[in-house]
Design a protein around this motif. Structure first.
Motif, PDB file in Angstrom:
ATOM      1  N   LYS A   1      46.546 -12.361  11.938  1.00  0.00           N
ATOM      2  CA  LYS A   1      47.843 -12.740  11.394  1.00  0.00           C
ATOM      3  C   LYS A   1      47.776 -13.289   9.961  1.00  0.00           C
ATOM      4  CE  LYS A   1      50.030 -13.853  15.861  1.00  0.00           C
ATOM      5  NZ  LYS A   1      51.266 -13.060  15.709  1.00  0.00           N
ATOM      6  N   GLU A   2      46.670 -13.951   9.619  1.00  0.00           N
ATOM      7  CA  GLU A   2      46.535 -14.601   8.309  1.00  0.00           C
ATOM      8  C   GLU A   2      45.125 -14.334   7.774  1.00  0.00           C
ATOM      9  OE1 GLU A   2      48.930 -16.136   6.756  1.00  0.00           O
ATOM     10  OE2 GLU A   2      50.440 -16.398   8.354  1.00  0.00           O
ATOM     11  N   TYR A   3      44.812 -13.059   7.599  1.00  0.00           N
ATOM     12  CA  TYR A   3      43.440 -12.660   7.286  1.00  0.00           C
ATOM     13  C   TYR A   3      42.914 -13.299   6.001  1.00  0.00           C
ATOM     14  CZ  TYR A   3      39.429  -9.600   6.340  1.00  0.00           C
ATOM     15  OH  TYR A   3      38.175  -9.118   6.067  1.00  0.00           O
ATOM     16  N   ALA A   4      43.683 -13.238   4.937  1.00  0.00           N
ATOM     17  CA  ALA A   4      43.194 -13.707   3.637  1.00  0.00           C
ATOM     18  C   ALA A   4      42.885 -15.202   3.651  1.00  0.00           C
ATOM     19  CB  ALA A   4      44.219 -13.387   2.548  1.00  0.00           C
ATOM     20  N   VAL A   5      43.691 -15.965   4.374  1.00  0.00           N
ATOM     21  CA  VAL A   5      43.488 -17.416   4.430  1.00  0.00           C
ATOM     22  C   VAL A   5      42.341 -17.767   5.377  1.00  0.00           C
ATOM     23  CG1 VAL A   5      44.581 -19.605   5.033  1.00  0.00           C
ATOM     24  CG2 VAL A   5      45.920 -17.824   3.914  1.00  0.00           C
ATOM     25  N   THR A   6      42.174 -16.977   6.414  1.00  0.00           N
ATOM     26  CA  THR A   6      41.194 -17.288   7.457  1.00  0.00           C
ATOM     27  C   THR A   6      39.789 -16.821   7.103  1.00  0.00           C
ATOM     28  OG1 THR A   6      42.968 -17.035   9.086  1.00  0.00           O
ATOM     29  CG2 THR A   6      40.725 -17.061   9.929  1.00  0.00           C
ATOM     30  N   LEU A   7      39.668 -15.702   6.410  1.00  0.00           N
ATOM     31  CA  LEU A   7      38.357 -15.116   6.133  1.00  0.00           C
ATOM     32  C   LEU A   7      37.367 -16.102   5.507  1.00  0.00           C
ATOM     33  CD1 LEU A   7      36.582 -12.602   6.205  1.00  0.00           C
ATOM     34  CD2 LEU A   7      37.496 -12.000   3.938  1.00  0.00           C
ATOM     35  N   PRO A   8      37.772 -16.926   4.540  1.00  0.00           N
ATOM     36  CA  PRO A   8      36.802 -17.852   3.943  1.00  0.00           C
ATOM     37  C   PRO A   8      36.135 -18.799   4.937  1.00  0.00           C
ATOM     38  CG  PRO A   8      38.737 -17.674   2.545  1.00  0.00           C
ATOM     39  CD  PRO A   8      39.069 -16.966   3.820  1.00  0.00           C
ATOM     40  N   TYR A   9      36.804 -19.092   6.039  1.00  0.00           N
ATOM     41  CA  TYR A   9      36.192 -19.969   7.045  1.00  0.00           C
ATOM     42  C   TYR A   9      34.999 -19.283   7.706  1.00  0.00           C
ATOM     43  CZ  TYR A   9      40.163 -23.134   6.657  1.00  0.00           C
ATOM     44  OH  TYR A   9      41.098 -24.022   6.178  1.00  0.00           O
ATOM     45  N   LEU A  10      35.082 -17.960   7.855  1.00  0.00           N
ATOM     46  CA  LEU A  10      33.954 -17.205   8.401  1.00  0.00           C
ATOM     47  C   LEU A  10      32.874 -17.018   7.337  1.00  0.00           C
ATOM     48  CD1 LEU A  10      34.143 -16.216  11.387  1.00  0.00           C
ATOM     49  CD2 LEU A  10      36.389 -16.571  10.367  1.00  0.00           C
ATOM     50  N   GLN A  11      33.283 -16.744   6.123  1.00  0.00           N
ATOM     51  CA  GLN A  11      32.320 -16.548   5.046  1.00  0.00           C
ATOM     52  C   GLN A  11      31.517 -17.826   4.765  1.00  0.00           C
ATOM     53  OE1 GLN A  11      35.305 -15.236   2.215  1.00  0.00           O
ATOM     54  NE2 GLN A  11      34.493 -13.135   2.226  1.00  0.00           N
TER      55      GLN A  11
END
Length: 236
Positions: free
Chosen positions: A183-193
């Motif tokens: 739902k919020e890929y751009a905001v969430t991705l950095p948490y995985l990175q």
């Protein structure tokens, strides 16, 4: 059966022994002796019959319950409540007795959707609670209600900050981040990175996102590259 309350007798009248055998396998934390074997739609129907009645009100005051299905019925009754304050009080009284993922996830009061600002103030308290299923419930409220215009980046921080070892808490954190990736890929991705999650939860979130039909093939391909060496599954 002798010694049963009227509501227990109603639940036993709905018993399906084959379903009981199947369902017990899905709930390793629950003593099979406490499981009657009643399907969720039938429990919801019984809740509708009892909602707002003196019998239903008395049942909600009769904690703790003996059977797993009684707890599910309790959650279903609370979920039908119309008053936010009444439901919130009932939820807080009930959460300490929730002892499995199924009862926890069944508890989803409809009235909460109409009171998201007030509910938001309760969630950090649930997340800070020592009881694992209270934490899981708090995460479940974020997962159920706070997307779109109601989503805030800090909710990811709340989930990522949880330092819990319980399997059913970690799994809900993973579900939350997998849904956030959809739902919020751009905001969430950095948490995985940035590896903000412990390795097991990190990999589980990626797994669930890759299995989702709501995540694009391009995003799935990149997420696979972020997997890390994972420790063994946490204990139930």
């Amino acid at each position: 059966m002798d010694g049963l309350t009227p509501i227990q007798a109603q639940l036993f009248a709905l018993q399906d022994l084959d379903y009981r055998t199947f369902h017990c396998k899905l709930m390793p934390t629950v003593d099979p002796e406490r499981v009657i074997g009643v399907r969720t739609p039938q429990i919801r129907q019984l809740a509708k019959q009892l909602s707002g009645t003196p019998e239903g009100e008395a049942f909600l005051q009769a904690l703790p319950h003996r059977y797993y299905e009684e707890n599910n019925l309790h959650g279903a009754l609370l979920s039908l409540g119309k008053s936010y304050s009444w439901v919130l009080e009932g939820v807080n009284a009930f959460l300490p007795y929730v002892d499995n993922w199924a009862t926890c996830d069944l508890l989803s009061p409809k009235v909460f959707r109409k009171h998201l600002p007030e509910l938001r103030e309760e969630i950090p308290r649930w997340l800070a609670n020592p009881h694992p299923y209270t934490v899981r419930f708090g995460l479940g409220m974020l997962l159920s209600f706070y997307w779109g215009s109601d989503f805030q980046r800090e909710y990811l921080d709340w989930a990522a900050a949880l330092q819990r070892e319980e399997y059913y808490v970690k799994m809900m954190v993973a579900w939350y981040f997998a849904t956030a990736l959809a739902k919020e890929y751009a905001v969430t991705l950095p948490y995985l990175q940035a590896h903000r999650l412990d390795p097991w939860t990190h990999n589980k979130a990626i797994q669930k996102a890759v299995e989702s039909t709501r995540v694009s093939p391009e995003h799935k391909a990149y997420l696979r590259t972020l997997k890390v060496k994972s420790p063994p599954q946490p204990a139930l």
